[in-house]
Design a protein around this motif. Structure first.
Motif, PDB file in Angstrom:
ATOM      1  N   GLY A 201      49.014  39.635  54.312  1.00 48.28           N
ATOM      2  CA  GLY A 201      48.311  38.954  53.216  1.00 48.28           C
ATOM      3  C   GLY A 201      46.800  39.012  53.212  1.00 48.28           C
ATOM      4  O   GLY A 201      46.181  38.788  52.185  1.00 48.28           O
ATOM      5  N   SER A 202      46.184  39.261  54.374  1.00 50.10           N
ATOM      6  CA  SER A 202      44.723  39.359  54.397  1.00 50.10           C
ATOM      7  C   SER A 202      44.269  40.692  54.978  1.00 50.10           C
ATOM      8  O   SER A 202      43.098  40.857  55.309  1.00 50.10           O
ATOM      9  N   ASN A 203      45.198  41.622  55.125  1.00 49.01           N
ATOM     10  CA  ASN A 203      44.828  42.915  55.708  1.00 49.01           C
ATOM     11  C   ASN A 203      43.892  43.656  54.762  1.00 49.01           C
ATOM     12  O   ASN A 203      44.108  43.676  53.548  1.00 49.01           O
ATOM     13  N   TRP A 204      42.888  44.278  55.309  1.00 47.18           N
ATOM     14  CA  TRP A 204      41.927  44.995  54.454  1.00 47.18           C
ATOM     15  C   TRP A 204      42.593  46.085  53.617  1.00 47.18           C
ATOM     16  O   TRP A 204      42.312  46.191  52.413  1.00 47.18           O
ATOM     17  N   PRO A 205      43.472  46.905  54.201  1.00 45.73           N
ATOM     18  CA  PRO A 205      44.120  47.908  53.341  1.00 45.73           C
ATOM     19  C   PRO A 205      44.899  47.251  52.200  1.00 45.73           C
ATOM     20  O   PRO A 205      44.852  47.729  51.061  1.00 45.73           O
ATOM     21  N   THR A 206      45.609  46.159  52.475  1.00 46.32           N
ATOM     22  CA  THR A 206      46.336  45.460  51.414  1.00 46.32           C
ATOM     23  C   THR A 206      45.368  45.098  50.288  1.00 46.32           C
ATOM     24  O   THR A 206      45.605  45.408  49.110  1.00 46.32           O
ATOM     25  N   MET A 207      44.259  44.459  50.660  1.00 46.57           N
ATOM     26  CA  MET A 207      43.339  43.979  49.624  1.00 46.57           C
ATOM     27  C   MET A 207      42.683  45.142  48.875  1.00 46.57           C
ATOM     28  O   MET A 207      42.489  45.075  47.665  1.00 46.57           O
ATOM     29  N   ASP A 208      42.384  46.229  49.597  1.00 48.03           N
ATOM     30  CA  ASP A 208      41.816  47.410  48.933  1.00 48.03           C
ATOM     31  C   ASP A 208      42.789  47.967  47.895  1.00 48.03           C
ATOM     32  O   ASP A 208      42.415  48.260  46.759  1.00 48.03           O
ATOM     33  N   PHE A 209      44.044  48.131  48.294  1.00 44.49           N
ATOM     34  CA  PHE A 209      45.023  48.761  47.400  1.00 44.49           C
ATOM     35  C   PHE A 209      45.390  47.823  46.250  1.00 44.49           C
ATOM     36  O   PHE A 209      45.697  48.270  45.150  1.00 44.49           O
ATOM     37  N   VAL A 210      45.348  46.517  46.504  1.00 40.03           N
ATOM     38  CA  VAL A 210      45.589  45.553  45.426  1.00 40.03           C
ATOM     39  C   VAL A 210      44.457  45.645  44.409  1.00 40.03           C
ATOM     40  O   VAL A 210      44.686  45.686  43.198  1.00 40.03           O
ATOM     41  N   ARG A 211      43.237  45.723  44.925  1.00 38.98           N
ATOM     42  CA  ARG A 211      42.085  45.824  44.020  1.00 38.98           C
ATOM     43  C   ARG A 211      42.177  47.115  43.197  1.00 38.98           C
ATOM     44  O   ARG A 211      41.930  47.130  42.003  1.00 38.98           O
ATOM     45  N   GLU A 212      42.585  48.196  43.854  1.00 37.01           N
ATOM     46  CA  GLU A 212      42.714  49.485  43.163  1.00 37.01           C
ATOM     47  C   GLU A 212      43.942  49.524  42.254  1.00 37.01           C
ATOM     48  O   GLU A 212      44.162  50.495  41.547  1.00 37.01           O
ATOM     49  N   LYS A 213      44.753  48.464  42.339  1.00 37.68           N
ATOM     50  CA  LYS A 213      46.021  48.385  41.582  1.00 37.68           C
ATOM     51  C   LYS A 213      46.908  49.600  41.853  1.00 37.68           C
ATOM     52  O   LYS A 213      47.628  50.086  40.987  1.00 37.68           O
ATOM     53  N   ASP A 214      46.832  50.103  43.096  1.00 40.57           N
ATOM     54  CA  ASP A 214      47.624  51.288  43.445  1.00 40.57           C
ATOM     55  C   ASP A 214      48.852  50.856  44.235  1.00 40.57           C
ATOM     56  O   ASP A 214      48.826  50.738  45.463  1.00 40.57           O
ATOM     57  N   MET A 215      49.927  50.588  43.519  1.00 40.74           N
ATOM     58  CA  MET A 215      51.130  50.059  44.151  1.00 40.74           C
ATOM     59  C   MET A 215      51.819  51.100  45.046  1.00 40.74           C
ATOM     60  O   MET A 215      52.481  50.750  46.011  1.00 40.74           O
ATOM     61  N   ASP A 216      51.631  52.369  44.732  1.00 43.36           N
ATOM     62  CA  ASP A 216      52.238  53.403  45.590  1.00 43.36           C
ATOM     63  C   ASP A 216      51.590  53.395  46.963  1.00 43.36           C
ATOM     64  O   ASP A 216      52.251  53.480  47.995  1.00 43.36           O
ATOM     65  N   LYS A 217      50.256  53.292  46.951  1.00 42.75           N
ATOM     66  CA  LYS A 217      49.540  53.238  48.229  1.00 42.75           C
ATOM     67  C   LYS A 217      49.892  51.963  48.997  1.00 42.75           C
ATOM     68  O   LYS A 217      50.079  51.977  50.211  1.00 42.75           O
ATOM     69  N   LEU A 218      49.980  50.875  48.246  1.00 44.83           N
ATOM     70  CA  LEU A 218      50.297  49.605  48.905  1.00 44.83           C
ATOM     71  C   LEU A 218      51.699  49.660  49.511  1.00 44.83           C
ATOM     72  O   LEU A 218      51.914  49.225  50.643  1.00 44.83           O
TER      73      LEU A 218
END
Lengths: 570, 432, 252
Positions: free
Chosen positions: A145-162
Motif C-alpha cells: 500500500g505504500s510501496n514506491w513502485p505501487t504509487m508510481d504505477f497508480v499515478r501513471e494509471k498503468d494497471m499492467d505495470k502495477l
C-alpha cells in the motif's frame, strides 16, 4: 496412512452438514469418501467434529513479531513450558516463540494460519520464522500500500505495470496475497506525518489512498489471486473513524470479483468502528458497519476482537503506533522499511474500567452478532493486537451465549450501555455459524475453500474434535464448558496425522507455506523491471540480486498458481 | 577464473552486498568494492588446519580426527553442570538454530558476543523499545545524522558512503551537502574530524547530557545548569534546535555509549530522546553493530526462545536475566564448569577474570581461525568460513536479513555439521 | 510453631535455585517431605535434602513457620521467593533474588545479599544487615513496576539501580548507594543515609531522601527551596521534569 473418525457430530458448513453423525475418512493426508478396514479408528463418541481451524489474519512471524519479543521479556516469561522429549520449550503470552505459536494453535484445533503483513524487503525474516513454526500450514500477506513502485504505477494509471509489480512482489516475498495498511500513510510516516482520509494526496507521489485501494483491488482481480485485497483502513484507532471505514467499504462496489469471493477484506473492525470525537465520548459504531455489510456483497471483514488484559499492538501502521505509544505512555518500537512501508510495536493493556476499551471490546462482538451472514465476519483477535489467539475460545463462548455477555457487561462501567448496542443484542450463534467464522468462511475469504475449511472428499485431512456433545449441551447456559472445549481440542488431526490428543501435542510434523505464483505477460514485467532496477540503483540500500527470498527459505512450499491468464489452482 | 558479483561482506554490521570477488582454482584472487578490513576478511588468514586436542592446557596440541574431537566435545558438554556456549557473531542464523537446540539438550547458557558490545542496547530496548528504520530510509531522507560514541570511519568504513553521510537518495540528491553531520564523543575521532559539528563530552557524562537535552526538548531548559558533562547549556540548546529542525534525523550509537558509565541506561535515555523528538519531527536511532551477524543471533534467539540472548536452559525452559545469565556473569563467578566458544573470540575480548576462569575449565573451540581463545582451549575443531565457504543468512545492523553466497568450496566441515554431530553424540552419552 | 533449620552440607560453587525455601512451601511438612523438595544445582535436578541438612521441629501454618539458615548461602538463589507469611532468619550471605515477589512475612539476613533482593516485592519486610547488590527492590527486565509494597532495610550499602521502577513500598539504605538510585520511581519511598549519584532519573512519583552527598545531580530537577523533614532541613527538588514528574527529591 488411513484414518477413520467415527460417530462424530460433524459441522461442515460448505457441505451442508450441521451436526449429523457422519464418518470422516482420511487417506494420505486428504479427506476421501472411504478408507479400508486397515484404517486406524478414532471413535468421536458423538462429540463435535469440525474441519481444522483456519485463521486468515494473525501476526505470527516476521520482523515486527520478533521486535515484540525482544522488547518484551516481561511477556516472554509468562507461559513458560520446558522442553519435553517431543516438544521444544514454549514461552510468551502475547508474543510466543515460534514453537508455542504452532503448538498452541494446534491445541485449539487450528491447522492453518496466515501472517497478516510482511514488507517485501523483510520477507526473508518472515519465512525464517514460518519455517520454524511446527504443525500448522501457513502463509504471509505482502504489503503493497505504500510501496514506491505501487504509487508510481497508480499515478501513471498503468494497471499492467502495477499487476506485473504485484506478481513480482509476491514472488520476491513468497507472499500469498496483497495487504494494504493505511495506504499512503506508510510513506507519509517517513517524514513523521500521516494521511487523514481517503482523499489526502501523498506528497511527491501525487496519489491518494482512494487511488491506491481501487488500483490494487483492480489488479488483484486482474491477476485472479486466490485472496482479495486485504485492507487495514486509514485512520485506524481514531475516534470517529467509522466514517472513513464506511467510505472505504463503498469502494468495493467499483470492482467485480474474479472469483467466488469478496473483492475487499477489511480487517480488525474493532479498531475501525469507532464513533465519537475523542476518547471521552467514544462509542462503538459497529452496528453501522454491520448494516452496511448486510446490504452489500463482495465485502468481508474480521472481528479483531479485544480481549481484556495484556496485548501487544503491532502493525505496519507506523503513525498509529506512535500515537498509541503516547496514549498509553508505553515503550515504542518503530520499523520503517525503505521504499515500502512503516511499522511499529507497542505493548498495551485493555482495561474493563476504561470505557474506550470496553466499547472496543463490544464492537467486535456487535459486528459479528449484527451481521446476518457469518461468511462476512471472521473470528479473529488480530493476534496479538486485540489479544492473543489463545483466547479464541473466549470469543466463541461470548458469541454463543448472551448470558455470558450479560455477565461480562456487569463488570463494565455503567456508561457502557450508552456507548454500544451490545446489551440489547440477544442473538446467539450456533455451532454451524462458529464453524463458518473459524473454518469455511476464513477459507473462502482466502480463496482456499477447495482444500481448506471443509471435510468433503479432496480437502486436506485437517480435523478438530472437541469434547462437547452438541446435542447434549446448551451453549447459552453452559458457556464455561464451551470455552473449555474450544481452548483445548480432544483431537487435532493435521494432514491425517493425530497431532493433538486431549490437549497434548502428540506429533510435530512441519506444515507447508502457501505462496502465490502469478503469471503476467513477459513484456509487462520487462517494462516494470526498468523502474525497479532504477529504484535499486539509486534508492534501495541493497542490491536487486540480493532482494528476493531464495528457495532455501521455503523447505515446505505450496505454490498456488494465478495470473492474468487464468490458470488452474494446483 | 570466475567472477562473483553482488557478494556480501562478512566483516561488520553494514553487510555491504555489492562486493565482487574473483576466484581462480578455488582460491580468491581479488576482492573489489569492499573496505580494506572486509577485503582482508574475505581473503582469509591463519586457518586452523585440523582438529586438535590436549588435556593439559600448558601442553601442546595434538592433531586428532574430527570424530575424536567431536566425541571429546560432546563428553565435555554432557558432563557439565553449568555449561556455557558463547560466540555466534561470525556464524549464520542456520548455525544459531543448531546451537540453541544443543544448548537446550545440555542445559547450557547460550550467549553471544553482544554481551561485550551492544548487549546493553538490548536491555535498553526492554525499557523503551527501539524507534528505528532500515538504512535505506536514512540514505533517502536523513538531513541530520548524529554519531554518538561511534566512529564509523574506523569501525564501519563504508557506512557513511553507502547509507548515512555521503549516500545520495530520493529526497537528498546532494548526498553529503544535503546533510548536517554531528559527532558526540569523548575524543575527536576521525569521524568527528569530518563532521559539521563536534561536541566533546566528559568521560562518563553521556547520560547527564542526554537528560539535559530531553529536559530542554520538553521546554524545561530553566532547570538545566549552565554546563553539563563539559558541554555548555548554550551548546545543548543549539543542539536541540538543530535536532528539532531536522526533517528526518538519525542517531547512530556505538560502544562509546554502551560501554561507558551508566551503560545501558545511556541507550535507554538516547532512545527516549529519539522518541520525544518524534513529537517535533521524524527521528530514528540505530545501534552500530560490530560483527556482521551479531544482530542475527539476537533475532534467532528471540524467535526460538523468546529472549534475544543470554538464555539459561539449566531447567529446560528458557530463563533470561543479563547480570545473572550472561557469559561474563557466570565466568567471573566461576560457576561455569565447561565452555564451548564458537564463532567468537572470548579469549581476546573478555575481562581478565573471565579468561582466567576459562583457562581453568574444559573449553571446546569451534572456529576457522587460530585466535586467543585457542590458547585456553582443550578441543579445537576447525570449520568452514561462513560467508566465504558457506552460504547462509545474516542480519544487518538495521534488522534486514540477507543471504550470503558461497564464494569457494570449503575444505573443512561446516559449523552446522559439527553441531549436529555433537548433538547426536551428546544424546548417545546421556542415553536419550 | 514450626521451626526448620537449614545448613549447607558442603561448599556450593554452582548456583542453586532454591525457590522452595519458603515458609509457604515448608508449612505443615515433615522433615522428609521438605528434604525431598526440588532444587536445581546448575542444570542438575536435585533436592533440598541432597544439598542441605534440614531439621524440622513442630508443625505449623506458613505464618507460624520459622526457617533458620546458618552457613554460607552465597550461591543459593531465590530464597523466600513469593513467601506470604512466616519468618526466614539467615546467618550468612545469600545469592540473587532473596525474597523476590514476597508478599508478606519477614526475612532477616545477617550478611550480604547479591543482586535483585526484594525484586517485585509486594509486601512484608526484608532486613539486610550487610550490603545489597544491584537492583535492590527493582523489577524484572521490561516490566513497568518493580517493588510495589513492603519494606526493605539495608544496614550496609547497595549498588546501582536500587528501587528501579518502584511503584510502592519503602527502601532504606544506611550506607551508600550506587548510581541511578530510584530510577523511574513511580511511587516508592527511598531513604539513603550515605552517598549516591544521579538519583531520581525519570522519576514520576514517589520520594527520595538523601542524607549523604550527591556526587552528580541529574539536570532534570526543579529546586523548590528548602523544607524540613523530621526536623532535618533539605533542599527540595521536584521532577523528573522530562516526564512531567511529581516526584520529590530531598538532598541535604
Amino acid at each position: 496412512m488411513e484414518l477413520l473418525i467415527k460417530n462424530g457430530a460433524v459441522f461442515d458448513p460448505k457441505n451442508g452438514i450441521a451436526g449429523d453423525k457422519t464418518d470422516i475418512s482420511i487417506k494420505d493426508g486428504k479427506i476421501v469418501d472411504k478408507v479400508s478396514t486397515k484404517a486406524s479408528v478414532i471413535d468421536a463418541g458423538g462429540r463435535l467434529v469440525m474441519p481444522g481451524g483456519v485463521d486468515a489474519h494473525s501476526h505470527i512471524a516476521g520482523a515486527k513479531v520478533n521486535v515484540g519479543r525482544i522488547m518484551r521479556p516481561e511477556d516472554t516469561r509468562s507461559g513458560i513450558k520446558p522442553r519435553t522429549k517431543l516438544t521444544r520449550p514454549c514461552t510468551g503470552y502475547t508474543v510466543p516463540n515460534v514453537y508455542a505459536m504452532g503448538y498452541r494453535y494446534a491445541q485449539m484445533g487450528y491447522t492453518t494460519v496466515f501472517e497478516a503483513a510482511q514488507a517485501i524487503m523483510k520477507a526473508r525474516h518472515t519465512h525464517e520464522e514460518l519455517e520454524e513454526i511446527p504443525i500448522i500450514d501457513k502463509g504471509a500477506l505482502t504489503l503493497f500500500g505504500s510501496n514506491w513502485p505501487t504509487m508510481d504505477f497508480v499515478r501513471e494509471k498503468d494497471m499492467d505495470k502495477l499487476a506485473a509489480y504485484v506478481a513480482w512482489g509476491l514472488l520476491a516475498s513468497r507472499g500469498f496475497g496483497v495487504k494494504v495498511v493505511n495506504p499512503g500513510g506508510g510513506e507519509m510516516w517517513g517524514y513523521g506525518k500521516n494521511v487523514s482520509g481517503l482523499d489526502d494526496v501523498v506528497p511527491n507521489f501525487d496519489v491518494t489512498p482512494r487511488d491506491i485501494i481501487i488500483s490494487l483491488m483492480k489488479v488483484n482481480e486482474m491477476l485472479g489471486l486466490p485472496h482479495s485485497l486485504h485492507l487495514h483502513c486509514n485512520n485506524l484507532g481514531k475516534p470517529g473513524n467509522y466514517r472513513t471505514t464506511l467510505a472505504t467499504l463503498e469502494l468495493a462496489k467499483q470492482v467485480k470479483p474474479s472469483k467466488d469471493r469478496q473483492v475487499m477484506h477489511v480487517t480488525h473492525i474493532a479498531f475501525n468502528a469507532m464513533g465519537g470525537t475523542n476518547w471521552m465520548d467514544f462509542e462503538s459504531k459497529a452496528d453501522e458497519i454491520a448494516n452496511f455489510l448486510n446490504n452489500s456483497e463482495n465485502i468481508t471483514t474480521d472481528m479483531g476482537q479485544v480481549i481484556f488484559g495484556s496485548a501487544t499492538s503491532m502493525t505496519a501502521d507506523g503513525p498509529w503506533q506512535y500515537t498509541l505509544s503516547k496514549l498509553v505512555h508505553g515503550k515504542w518500537s518503530n520499523g520503517d522499511v525503505e521504499l515500502e512501508d512503516a511499522s511499529g510495536v507497542v505493548p498495551v493493556t485493555y482495561y474493563r474500567q476504561a470505557i474506550s476499551h470496553a466499547a472496543m471490546w463490544a464492537s467486535g462482538l456487535e459486528l459479528a452478532l449484527l451481521t446476518k451472514d457469518p461468511y462476512k465476519v471472521l473470528l479473529t483477535t488480530d493476534h496479538p493486537n486485540g489479544g492473543p489467539f489463545v483466547n479464541y475460545s473466549e470469543v466463541i463462548a461470548l458469541l454463543m451465549s448472551s448470558k455470558k455477555r450479560q455477565e461480562e457487561i456487569k463488570t463494565l462501567p455503567p456508561v457502557f450501555n450508552e456507548r454500544t448496542k451490545l446489551p440489547g443484542i440477544n442473538r446467539e450463534l450456533d455451532f454451524n455459524e462458529i464453524a463458518i467464522m473459524t473454518r469455511a468462511g476464513s477459507s473462502k475469504v482466502l480463496g482456499l475453500l477447495e482444500t481448506k475449511g471443509h471435510l468433503g472428499a479432496g480437502a486436506d485431512g485437517d480435523v478438530a474434535i472437541y469434547d462437547i456433545k452438541p446435542d447434549q449441551i446448551d451453549p447459552s447456559v453452559e458457556h464455561v464448558k464451551i470455552k473449555s472445549a474450544f481452548s483445548s481440542a480432544a483431537y487435532t488431526i493435521k494432514g491425517g496425522e493425530v497431532v493433538v490428543k486431549d490437549g497434548q501435542i502428540t506429533a510435530t510434523p512441519m506444515g507447508r507455506t502457501f505462496w502465490v505464483d502469478a503469471s503476467v505477460p513477459g513484456e509487462h514485467t520487462e517494462v516494470m523491471m526498468k523502474d525497479i532496477r532504477n529504484k535499486f540503483k539509486n534508492y534501495y540500500s541493497i542490491g536487486l540480486a540480493n532482494y528476493m527470498v531464495q528457495d532455501a527459505y521455503l523447505t515446505h512450499p505450496k505454490v498456488v498458481k494465478a495470473g492474468v491468464v487464468p490458470v488452474e489452482v494446483s | 577464473m570466475t567472477v562473483i558479483t553482488d557478494a556480501l561482506c562478512p566483516f561488520c554490521g553494514c553487510m555491504c552486498d555489492d562486493i565482487t570477488v574473483a576466484v581462480e582454482n578455488n582460491k580468491i584472487t581479488e576482492v573489489k568494492h569492499a573496505c580494506k578490513i572486509g577485503a582482508a576478511k574475505i581473503m582469509g588468514h591463519h586457518r586452523i588446519k585440523a582438529p586438535m586436542m590436549r588435556t593439559d592446557k600448558k601442553g601442546d596440541f595434538k592433531e586428532v580426527s574430527y570424530d575424536e574431537a567431536i566425541e571429546a566435545a560432546a563428553k565435555i558438554l554432557a558432563d557439565s553442570k553449568r555449561p556455557l556456549m558463547y560466540g555466534w557473531a561470525s556464524a549464520f542464523c542456520e548455525v544459531h538454530k543448531k546451537g540453541i537446540f544443543l544448548a537446550e539438550e545440555v542445559g547450557a547458557i547460550i550467549d553471544n558476543t553482544a554481551t561485550v558490545c551492544h548487549g546493553p542496547s538490548t536491555l535498553a530496548v526492554h525499557e523503551k523499545g527501539l524507534p528505528s528504520a532500515t538504512l535505506g530510509q536514512v540514505k533517502n531522507r536523513a538531513d541530520v545524522v548524529v554519531f554518538w560514541g561511534s566512529n564509523p570511519v574506523h569501525a564501519h568504513p563504508r557506512h557513511m558512503g553507502r547509507y548515512s553521510v555521503f549516500a545520495k537518495g530520493f529526497f537528498n540528491e546532494k548526498g553529503r551537502k544535503g546533510r548536517k553531520v554531528i559527532v558526540v564523543d569523548v575524543r575527536k575521532t576521525e569521524t568527528a574530524g569530518m563532521a559539521d559539528e563536534y561536541i566533546q563530552v566528559e568521560q562518563g557524562s553521556d547520560y547527564l547530557i542526554i537528560s539535559a537535552l530531553r529536559a530542554i526538548l520538553a521546554g524545561q531548559a530553566a532547570v538545566v545548569p549552565d554546563s553539563v558533562g563539559g558541554v555548555t547549556k548554550e551548546q545543548l540548546v543549539k543542539l536541540v534546535d538543530t535536532l528539532k529542525a531536522a526533517k528526518f534525523g538519525a542517531i547512530f550509537f556505538g560502544m562509546g555509549l554502551t560501554q561507558s558509565m551508566s551503560r545501558y541506561k545511556n541507550i535507554d535515555n538516547a532512545i527516549s530522546l529519539t522518541t520525544e523528538l518524534n513529537s517535533f519531527t521524524k527521528f530514528v536511532i540505530t545501534p552500530m553493530r560490530g560483527h556482521y551477524n551479531v544482530t542475527g543471533f539476537g533475532q534467532v534467539c528471540a524467535w526460538e526462545t523468546g529472549y534475544a540472548t543470554a538464555v539459561d536452559f539449566a531447567r529446560g525452559a528458557p530463563y533470561y536475566n543479563p547480570g545473572e545469565t550472561a557469559a561474563n556473569d557466570v565466568l567471573t563467578r566461576k560457576e561455569t564448569d565447561a565452555a564451548m566458544i564458537i564463532a567468537g573470540d572470548a579469549g581476546a575480548h573478555f575481562p581478565a577474570d573471565s579468561v582466567r576462569h576459562l583457562a581453568r575449565i574444559p573449553v571446546v573451540q569451534i572456529d576457522p581461525y587460530w585466535n586467543p581463545t585457542t590458547e585456553v582451549a582443550n578441543v579445537v575443531i576447525p570449520v568452514a568460513i561462513c560467508g566465504v565457504e558457506v552460504e547462509g543468512t545474516a542480519y544487518r545492523m538495521d534488522g534486514v536479513s540477507l543471504r550470503y553466497r558461497k564464494l569457494v568450496e570449503p575444505e573443512h566441515p561446516t559449523d552446522i555439521e559439527i553441531l549436529e554431530k555433537i548433538t547426536e553424540r551428546v544424546r548417545k552419552i546421556r542415553g536419550d | 510453631m514450626q521451626t526448620v533449620t537449614i545448613k549447607p552440607k558442603k561448599e556450593i560453587k554452582i548456583s542453586v535455585e532454591a525457590e522452595n525455601i519458603s515458609p509457604d512451601k515448608f508449612a505443615g511438612k515433615s522433615e522428609k517431605d521438605i528434604q525431598s523438595l526440588e532444587a536445581y544445582l546448575g542444570n542438575h535436578k536435585t533436592t533440598l535434602g541432597e544439598l542441605f541438612s534440614i531439621k524440622v521441629e513442630g508443625r505449623g501454618a506458613a505464618a507460624d513457620t520459622k526457617i533458620v539458615m546458618e552457613g554460607n548461602f552465597s550461591r543459593v538463589k531465590r530464597i523466600g521467593e513469593g513467601m506470604s507469611a512466616g519468618l526466614i532468619m539467615i546467618k550468612g550471605n545469600v545469592d540473587m533474588h532473596l525474597g523476590t515477589k514476597m508478599s508478606g512475612g519477614k526475612i532477616t539476613l545477617s550478611g550480604n545479599a547479591d543482586s535483585w533482593a526484594g525484586r517485585e516485592m509486594k509486601g512484608g519486610e526484608l532486613i539486610i544487615e550487610g550490603s545489597a547488590g544491584y537492583y535492590l527492590g527493582a523489577g524484572y527486565r521490561g516490566e513497568t513496576c518493580g517493588m510495589r509494597g513492603g519494606k526493605i532495610t539495608v544496614m550496609g550499602s547497595a549498588l546501582d539501580f536500587l528501587g528501579e521502577h518502584m511503584c510502592g513500598g519503602e527502601i532504606i539504605v544506611k550506607g551508600n548507594a550506587g548510581i541511578l538510585a530510584g530510577i523511574s520511581n513511580n511511587g516508592g519511598k527511598i531513604v539513603i543515609e550515605g552517598n549516591t549519584s544521579r538519583p531520581g532519573s525519570e522519576m514520576a512519583k514517589g520520594t527520595i531522601i538523601i542524607n549523604g552527598a550527591v556526587a552528580e545531580m541529574m539536570p532534570v530537577f526543579k529546586l523548590e527551596g528548602t523544607e524540613a523533614v523530621d526536623g532535618v532541613t533539605y533542599k527540595k527538588y521536584t521532577g523528573d521534569v522530562i516526564v512531567g514528574g511529581k516526584g520529590v527529591l530531598y538532598v541535604k
